[in-house]
Design an enzyme around this catalytic site. Structure first.
Site, PDB file in Angstrom:
ATOM      1  N   HIS A 158      30.405  83.494 -35.920  1.00  0.00           N
ATOM      2  CA  HIS A 158      29.401  84.567 -35.981  1.00  0.00           C
ATOM      3  C   HIS A 158      29.443  85.247 -37.354  1.00  0.00           C
ATOM      4  O   HIS A 158      28.718  86.213 -37.592  1.00  0.00           O
ATOM      5  CB  HIS A 158      29.679  85.634 -34.916  1.00  0.00           C
ATOM      6  N   GLY A 316      17.147  83.043 -20.421  1.00  0.00           N
ATOM      7  CA  GLY A 316      16.722  82.083 -21.440  1.00  0.00           C
ATOM      8  C   GLY A 316      15.222  82.082 -21.672  1.00  0.00           C
ATOM      9  O   GLY A 316      14.607  81.025 -21.834  1.00  0.00           O
TER      10      GLY A 316
END
Ligand code: PAP
Length: 349
Positions: A158, A316
């Site tokens: 990240h 999603g």
């Protein structure tokens, strides 16, 4: 195991869990931080997220990293040596990480693990267990394990691009490795982040997560600087950085898997296309398919912070922000994004 010239050689990527006893991510400060760690953190500006049991973030070189990861960023900058064949999957939290991690693993490992195989690693492991989490390796003293991994290595992070300088050398210089970045429409990313955080901090207000996103102090933020670091590198050095978007992946996953395969130098052959390998990878990594895997229904993403793995597989969808934000909130975030991205060639329609 692949064979070359009569001798057996290990070919990457191998599922990380199979070479590391635990394989789970580490994102928090070690129980006994080193003196160097304590000294570095104490010299940084820090803030806390009140609704998350005072989770501490420290600002390292302009990015708000979870406390334990500031020293990891320093170590990554100093010591991480990418190999030319390395592939790094990079993203902000809730930017589409898990999906891209699964797709990248399935694509790069498809010769050893055809997507239709009943014993495919993604049918027994959480996608995050298949890849080492770079910063986690560097705070938990496991970085030496990276050296032992066969090439090509597939890793994820990240971290902003500036924390992994060897991956994409400055203009004109050769070398580096390949980085695949995924980003998501910021309003949806923030909604997803809140739902995730709530699983461990049920009293956390949506407005609290929204505010830290807008003022730049969300973990690994400011999100605009994170995204722009990779975006600019993808424009300047398209051979090093592939910039993908979650919404594009939803619209046409197969075409984006082909882009990914070409980018890492493993394009699908005509025979693979005919055999439905691309379709197989897309199906294997679909939300429904991953949700059904036992390893994704139980256990924790990170054994210390205790976020359940199943929280990684929610809806999603696009535009979920519409059921969480007032028009004023949406406007505020859109204005910030438009302002920060102006003149960069990147936009969120
Ligand atoms: P991470 O950065 O902590 O690994 P990440 O995977 O980026 O998290 O974010 C999870 C989001 O991706 C969830 O979005 P939502 O909250 O809006 O529903 C999750 O549903 C979505 N996601 C996970 N796997 C897939 C997949 N295979 N296909 C599409 N979306 C997915």
């Amino acid at each position: 195991m692949a064979t070359t010239g009569g001798s057996s050689v290990r070919v990457g990527p191998v599922p990380f869990k199979d070479v590391e006893h635990d394989g789970d991510m580490v994102t928090t400060v070690p129980e006994r931080p080193s003196e160097e760690h304590v000294a570095l953190v104490s010299a940084l500006p820090c803030c806390t997220i009140a609704g998350m049991s005072n989770t501490k973030l420290c600002c390292y070189q302009g990015f708000w990293l979870p406390e334990g990861l500031a020293p990891a960023a320093a170590a990554l900058q100093r010591r991480f040596e990418p190999r030319p064949s390395d592939v790094i999957v990079a993203s902000l939290p809730k930017g589409g990480t898990t999906w891209l991690v699964a797709l990248a693993f399935a694509t790069l490992a498809r010769r050893a693990h055809p997507p239709g195989a009943g014993d495919h690693p993604l049918r027994r492991l959480n996608p995050h267990q298949c890849l080492p989490f770079l910063e986690g390796m560097f705070i938990s003293g496991l970085e030496g394990m990276l050296d032992a991994l066969p090439s090509p290595r597939l890793m994820n992070t990240h971290m902003p691009l500036a924390m992994i300088p060897g991956a994409v050398p400055a203009d004109g210089a050769g070398g580096g490795c390949r980085v695949v970045y995924i980003c998501r429409e910021p309003k949806d990313m923030v909604v997803s982040l809140w739902h995730y955080f709530r699983r461990v901090h049920p009293d956390l207000e949506f407005s609290e997560v929204f505010d830290i996103a807008c003022d730049g102090t969300m973990p690994w933020g400011p999100f605009w600087d994170h995204i722009l670091g990779y975006w600019r590198a993808s424009v300047a050095r398209p051979e090093n950085v592939l910039f993908l978007r979650y919404e594009e992946l939803l619209r046409d996953p197969a075409e984006n898997v082909r882009r990914l395969a070409r980018f890492v130098g493993m394009p699908f052959s005509a025979a693979e296309e005919e055999d439905g390998v691309v379709r197989g990878i897309v199906e294997l990594c679909s939300l429904d398919s991953l949700r059904g895997v036992e390893a994704n229904k139980a256990g924790y993403v990170d054994t210390r912070t205790k976020f359940p793995r199943e929280a990684l597989f929610r809806k999603g969808l696009t535009d979920d922000w519409k059921s969480h934000m007032t028009p004023e909130m949406a406007c505020r975030m859109d204005d910030i994004v438009a302002d920060k991205l102006r003149g960069t060639g990147l936009a969120f329609p």
